[in-house]
Structures are given as C-alpha cells and as structure tokens.
Scaffold this active site. Sequence first.
Site, short mmCIF file in Angstrom:
data_model
loop_
_atom_site.label_atom_id
_atom_site.label_comp_id
_atom_site.label_asym_id
_atom_site.label_seq_id
_atom_site.Cartn_x
_atom_site.Cartn_y
_atom_site.Cartn_z
CG ASP A 210 -1.63 -1.24 1.51
OD1 ASP A 210 -2.08 -1.84 0.52
OD2 ASP A 210 -1.79 -1.63 2.69
CG ASP A 249 -3.32 -4.39 -1.48
OD1 ASP A 249 -4.32 -4.79 -2.11
OD2 ASP A 249 -3.25 -4.45 -0.23
CG ASP A 253 -5.36 -1.00 2.39
OD1 ASP A 253 -6.16 -0.23 1.81
OD2 ASP A 253 -5.02 -2.10 1.91
NE ARG A 305 -10.86 -3.61 -1.52
CZ ARG A 305 -9.91 -4.53 -1.40
NH1 ARG A 305 -8.71 -4.16 -1.01
NH2 ARG A 305 -10.15 -5.80 -1.64
CA CA Z 1 -3.22 -3.57 1.84
#
Ligand code: CA
Length: 423
Positions: A210, A249, A253, A305
């Site tokens: 991330d 990714d 997060d 997301r």
């Molecule tokens: Ca992640």
Amino acid sequence: MKNIIFTMIALLSTIVAVLLFISAKTSKPLFNADGYASMNGGTIGGSKAFKRNIFTVTNKSELLKALYDAKGELSNDPKIIYISGVIDLCVDENNKPLTEKDFAAAPYTLEKYLETYSPEKWGRKNVTGELETARKESERNQAKTIVIKVGSNTTLIGKDKDAKIIHGNLLLEKVSNIIIKNITFEDAYDFFPEWDPSDGPNGNWNSQFDLIAIANSTNVWIDHCTFSDGDRPDSTLPVYFNMKYQTHDGAVDITRQSNYITLSYNYFFDHDKTTLVGSSDNSTSDKGNLKVTFHHNYYEKINQRMPRVRFGEVHVYNNYYNNIGIYAIGIGREASIYAEANFFENIKGPATQIKYYDTKGAGYIKDVKNVPPIEGIISSSDGIHTGKVNWNPKSRYQYKVDNTNDVKNICITYSGAGKPERY
Ligand code: CA
Ligand code: CA
C-alpha cells in the site's frame, strides 16, 4: 562580594538555560486535526519537536536518518520531517534505483510462474511449490527495501507542491500521533504479484504493498495528500490468465484495531483498491475500533473501496466521486457508516453491500443528503441496508457540513498536495 557575583552568574545561567529551552520548542501545533483524529487526546504529530528534531530530507537515506535515532531504533521523539523533491524508496544505501532483478530469488521468473500456474495446467487449487515459495521470498526481499516504518509523534510534510514519495510503502504499525500532509504518493509497485485461483469467479492477481498502511495505530491525520499509481497505472499493465496483472494494493489501508483516524482533503486518482477499513471478516477484535472520518476527499477514476468498511464506525462526508469503476463505499461485515452530503458522478452505484447480506453480521449505512441518494441506487443485486446506524457524528466531534451541491467545486479547488488550505 564573591558570593554576590557567584549568585548573579548562577542566576544569569539559569535565565539563559530557560530561554534556550523555550526557544528550542515550537510553541503550538502547526495544524489541528479534525474528525476522529481530533479525539482521544488529539493528533498534533511532531508539533512539540525540539529544533534538532526538525529535518528537511531530499532522499531516502536522509529520510531514514530522520526517522531513526542514533542507536538505530525507530524514533518516537516528536519530530517534523519536511520532504523536499522526489524521494524514491526503491533504492539502495547510495540512493541508486533498484529493480525486479535485485530482489528476485531463484528459481522465480515471471515466465516460469506463468507457465507453471496457468489455469489450464494447474487448475483452480491454491498455488504451491518451489516457484511460489521463491515468489514469496522475492516479495519479502523487496519489502525489506521499500517498506518504511514511521514512529510515533511524527509530522511528515511536503516542503512545497513538488514533494513526492514514490515506489514504496509507509508503514504505521503500533504507533500513535502522526500527521502526513502535502505529499504526493505514487506507485507502491509490487514486482512479484501472487496468482490466487480462488479469489473471485476467475481468480485474481494480488499485490502486497500500500502507499500508506496503518495497523494497530491510533491518532493519524492524513491531509492534503495525493495518491496514484504514477507512471504505471492499471491501463499500462498486462493481462495474464484473463485477469489484469495487478501490481498495486491499497492507497491507504487502515487495519487491525487502528482507531481515531481522519483522511481529509486528499486527491486519489487512477487506482483500483483505495482504502480498506478492516482487512478481514474474522478480525472480530476490530469491533469498537476502526473509527475513521473521511471528508473532502476527491476520488477520480478509481475502481473501488472509498472506503470498504468492516466493523468500523465510519463518517464519510463531503467527498467528491467522479468516474468510479465498480463502487464507492463498500458496506462489509458489521460496518456502521454515516454517509453525509457526498457528491457522486459517473458511477454505477455509490455503495455496495458486501456479503452478510441479510444475515447476522450485515453492515449498515445511513444516507444523509447524498446526491444521488444512496438508498435505491444499488450496485449489488442484494440491495443496500440503510438505517440501523445508531450513532451520530455530531455527538462525537464538531464539524461543518458543506452543501452537497458545492462539494465538487470545493474538492477540485482544495483537495490534494499543493492545494490551498481552507479555513
Ligand atoms: Ca493492503
Ligand atoms: Ca483480490
């Protein structure tokens, strides 16, 4: 007489010492966090730094030197780190760029991996064996270089609008009180994506890194930053086994009992999976945590997301969404989302219900003045659970909501690195 002189010298040195002490400290926080980051004692980052802990860094080794103390341990001392220019995290000790071949562990090569695990040859069982073991080792090698930990009581701030951190993953793990502001983050590229044949109906490529990962951490404020895949957006990536070879990714997060976090006035563009709040349906210890505020973020050409929530009590207000591939807000297990005055354009549906549709464990969203309304605009066939959100952000902290119809212009003007403050 001697005594008087001695006393006067002692007195003078005390005054000088006190004056030095006072001047060594910055007197007040540079900025004040709002939303959930303003709770739990507040988030002031490195505002109390002594002058010796205020740094300007221009490359990775200078950044590491600012983040670690003389003993080589991650520093939790109050510190302010100004980022100047472009900091590439995928480099060696001499700041020389590193690439796939610098991390690859034999016998891994992408060619061999594609040959061995093709669905025709391998089928749909999980991938195992020496090539998958070597791929994991290669990815761990890359992680050792590009994952950079940030200690508590830190402000990381762009010196000007050109400040960038690229090709790496900031990790906020078991820390608290961090401000990240006015920085452009690009392309946390994973050289070694994993093929997961059981992810979704067709299998999927998944990556590890991330741009910012927040785990087991509290009081984090990310404000006026920009996040994207940089020079390697998904549109430039190949397709293997009929699926996009996904080398990124999350953007930011937030997982594992993290709490009291605000993301405000950020610009996210050209990215797939943007922000997880809670990483697993089985992480029941996340209950009561994952309190996060998202406001005045600008999302453009993003797939999904924004955020995708499990367990958390999440306030999503005054965000602008444009050109969204799959969905904006994902309502996962036991999510409790207060969505207020967000503006959505060029989108199939603002929200989607994810699993636990009508069973114990379903998540909920409250629709307040969103345009278009979340209720009735559905991107999953199972419908949206509105209502049953039994908390109100007004009972948590003070905030001012902009009129939904003004949100687009406000976010375009003020959201992202280098954009002006709004008072
Ligand atoms: Ca992640
Ligand atoms: Ca996946």
